[in-house]
Structures are given as structure tokens and as C-alpha cells.
Design a protein around this motif. Sequence first.
Motif, PDB file in Angstrom:
ATOM      1  N   THR A  33       0.873  -1.167   0.000  1.00  0.00           N
ATOM      2  CA  THR A  33       0.000   0.000   0.000  1.00  0.00           C
ATOM      3  C   THR A  33       0.912   1.220   0.000  1.00  0.00           C
ATOM      4  OG1 THR A  33      -0.083   0.075   2.419  1.00  0.00           O
ATOM      5  CG2 THR A  33      -1.834  -1.144   1.310  1.00  0.00           C
ATOM      6  N   GLY A  34       0.494   2.248  -0.689  1.00  0.00           N
ATOM      7  CA  GLY A  34       1.259   3.490  -0.652  1.00  0.00           C
ATOM      8  C   GLY A  34       2.137   3.767  -1.851  1.00  0.00           C
ATOM      9  N   ILE A  35       2.258   2.827  -2.773  1.00  0.00           N
ATOM     10  CA  ILE A  35       3.021   3.126  -3.996  1.00  0.00           C
ATOM     11  C   ILE A  35       2.018   3.729  -4.977  1.00  0.00           C
ATOM     12  CG2 ILE A  35       4.307   2.199  -5.943  1.00  0.00           C
ATOM     13  CD1 ILE A  35       5.573   0.223  -4.174  1.00  0.00           C
ATOM     14  N   ALA A  36       1.915   5.054  -4.938  1.00  0.00           N
ATOM     15  CA  ALA A  36       0.884   5.727  -5.736  1.00  0.00           C
ATOM     16  C   ALA A  36       1.459   6.573  -6.868  1.00  0.00           C
ATOM     17  CB  ALA A  36       0.027   6.602  -4.823  1.00  0.00           C
ATOM     18  N   CYS A  37       2.760   6.799  -6.838  1.00  0.00           N
ATOM     19  CA  CYS A  37       3.339   7.650  -7.882  1.00  0.00           C
ATOM     20  C   CYS A  37       4.724   7.139  -8.264  1.00  0.00           C
ATOM     21  CB  CYS A  37       3.419   9.095  -7.400  1.00  0.00           C
ATOM     22  SG  CYS A  37       4.615   9.342  -6.074  1.00  0.00           S
ATOM     23  N   GLY A  38       5.208   7.650  -9.369  1.00  0.00           N
ATOM     24  CA  GLY A  38       6.522   7.251  -9.865  1.00  0.00           C
ATOM     25  C   GLY A  38       7.655   7.642  -8.938  1.00  0.00           C
ATOM     26  N   THR A  39       7.491   8.762  -8.235  1.00  0.00           N
ATOM     27  CA  THR A  39       8.559   9.231  -7.349  1.00  0.00           C
ATOM     28  C   THR A  39       8.757   8.277  -6.180  1.00  0.00           C
ATOM     29  OG1 THR A  39       8.106  11.515  -7.953  1.00  0.00           O
ATOM     30  CG2 THR A  39       9.363  11.151  -5.933  1.00  0.00           C
ATOM     31  N   CYS A  40       7.648   7.898  -5.497  1.00  0.00           N
ATOM     32  CA  CYS A  40       7.815   6.994  -4.348  1.00  0.00           C
ATOM     33  C   CYS A  40       8.273   5.619  -4.817  1.00  0.00           C
ATOM     34  CB  CYS A  40       6.570   6.914  -3.481  1.00  0.00           C
ATOM     35  SG  CYS A  40       5.110   6.256  -4.266  1.00  0.00           S
ATOM     36  N   ALA A  41       7.858   5.198  -5.996  1.00  0.00           N
ATOM     37  CA  ALA A  41       8.326   3.921  -6.537  1.00  0.00           C
ATOM     38  C   ALA A  41       9.831   3.980  -6.822  1.00  0.00           C
ATOM     39  CB  ALA A  41       7.560   3.562  -7.798  1.00  0.00           C
ATOM     40  N   THR A  58      11.787  -4.926  -9.097  1.00  0.00           N
ATOM     41  CA  THR A  58      10.766  -4.549 -10.072  1.00  0.00           C
ATOM     42  C   THR A  58       9.561  -4.036  -9.292  1.00  0.00           C
ATOM     43  OG1 THR A  58      11.492  -6.332 -11.532  1.00  0.00           O
ATOM     44  CG2 THR A  58       9.350  -5.351 -12.004  1.00  0.00           C
ATOM     45  N   ILE A  59       9.056  -2.869  -9.681  1.00  0.00           N
ATOM     46  CA  ILE A  59       7.911  -2.271  -8.989  1.00  0.00           C
ATOM     47  C   ILE A  59       6.802  -1.991  -9.996  1.00  0.00           C
ATOM     48  CG2 ILE A  59       7.091  -0.280  -7.662  1.00  0.00           C
ATOM     49  CD1 ILE A  59       9.869  -0.103  -6.403  1.00  0.00           C
ATOM     50  N   SER A  60       5.578  -2.391  -9.630  1.00  0.00           N
ATOM     51  CA  SER A  60       4.398  -2.104 -10.436  1.00  0.00           C
ATOM     52  C   SER A  60       3.512  -1.149  -9.643  1.00  0.00           C
ATOM     53  CB  SER A  60       3.624  -3.384 -10.744  1.00  0.00           C
ATOM     54  OG  SER A  60       2.367  -3.057 -11.312  1.00  0.00           O
ATOM     55  N   LYS A  87      10.321   3.666   4.975  1.00  0.00           N
ATOM     56  CA  LYS A  87      10.958   4.984   4.807  1.00  0.00           C
ATOM     57  C   LYS A  87      10.230   5.831   3.774  1.00  0.00           C
ATOM     58  CE  LYS A  87      15.654   3.430   5.843  1.00  0.00           C
ATOM     59  NZ  LYS A  87      17.014   3.256   5.300  1.00  0.00           N
ATOM     60  N   THR A  88       9.565   5.172   2.837  1.00  0.00           N
ATOM     61  CA  THR A  88       8.827   5.900   1.792  1.00  0.00           C
ATOM     62  C   THR A  88       7.311   5.774   1.991  1.00  0.00           C
ATOM     63  OG1 THR A  88       8.957   3.969   0.331  1.00  0.00           O
ATOM     64  CG2 THR A  88      10.666   5.652   0.081  1.00  0.00           C
ATOM     65  N   ASP A  89       6.906   5.444   3.224  1.00  0.00           N
ATOM     66  CA  ASP A  89       5.486   5.287   3.579  1.00  0.00           C
ATOM     67  C   ASP A  89       4.789   4.210   2.764  1.00  0.00           C
ATOM     68  OD1 ASP A  89       5.551   7.194   5.620  1.00  0.00           O
ATOM     69  OD2 ASP A  89       5.232   8.829   4.198  1.00  0.00           O
ATOM     70  N   VAL A  90       5.522   3.176   2.401  1.00  0.00           N
ATOM     71  CA  VAL A  90       4.950   2.036   1.689  1.00  0.00           C
ATOM     72  C   VAL A  90       4.790   0.908   2.692  1.00  0.00           C
ATOM     73  CG1 VAL A  90       5.333   0.314  -0.125  1.00  0.00           C
ATOM     74  CG2 VAL A  90       5.947   2.704  -0.522  1.00  0.00           C
TER      75      VAL A  90
END
Length: 161
Positions: A33-41, A58-60, A87-90
Motif C-alpha cells: 500500500t502506498g506506492i501511488a506515484c513514480g517518485t515513491c516507486a 521490479t515495482i508495479s 521509509k517511503t510510507d509504503v
Amino acid sequence: MKLQKQVLLLATLMLVAGIPALAQVDQVAMRTTGIACGTCAAVSEIYLKRLPTINKVTISISKEAVMVSYKPGSSFQPAELRDVLKKTDVGVTQIQISARGRVEEQGGKRFFVAGKDRFLLTPTPNAPAIPAGSSVAVEGIVNDKPAPMELKVMTFKVLTQ
């Protein structure tokens, strides 16, 4: 005679050195949960690649999923993966592994041992029955909260030696 001993010693060392690499967690797929944009990914990927045990990431974003591959001989460290992503709120909601190892029985319980990692096999309805003492490749869902970690096997394949 001395050459024969050296060749035998070298062959034995190569065999022993290769054994830990044969049994290990190879890949981890995590629902997040929390991977909502390219930057946090992208930042999550950078943090994960900094871990010395990680080979590939690999991140989707659309599936909110992260897959990592481990370097040969590495051990599975789910707390480390969770901490890095935190650390990235994921957040991590589920962990699935692909691993190679052996099934062992101890004290009436069955364990899957993959290199340095040990999992208590948890029975589930319709779960495949893995023969004890066999070398297998498995895919399963991990509960990393208890010690030892628990593994619900989804599929397995007996490996020929």
C-alpha cells in the motif's frame, strides 16, 4: 598421487561451496500500500537496491506490488524489506516467496529449510503434500510475524539431485 588428491579436494570444495547457493529464497513478491506515484516507486527502488542481498527490483505502481530477487547465498530478511519500504510510507500487506530447499520433520512439525532460512509449514485445506526429506522448489505465502516464520505452500516441485 598428489595431483589426484588436489583434484579431489578441488572438486569437493566446489561441491560444498555450491550447496548454500542451491537452497535459498530466490524471489519475493510483496503486495503493498502506498506506492501511488513514480517518485515513491523510484525512491523505494533505490532504497531496496542499496541492500547488499538484493540483486534486482521490479515495482508495479498499477498493481501496488514489489518484486525483489536475491543474490546467491543471501538470506531472506522480511523485516529489512519492510523497514526500507516504510521509509517511503509504503506498507507491505502480503509476502510471497519462490524458494529452493528441503522439507524436514522435527518434534512432530514440518519445516521448509531454504539455505539460512527456516519456515514452519502451516497446513491449509487443499494444500499439496510435500514429502519429508525431499528437495523442492516452492511458492508460498509467508507470515513473517512469528518465529519461526510460517509458510503456506501454494505449489511445489520435487527437485532431482
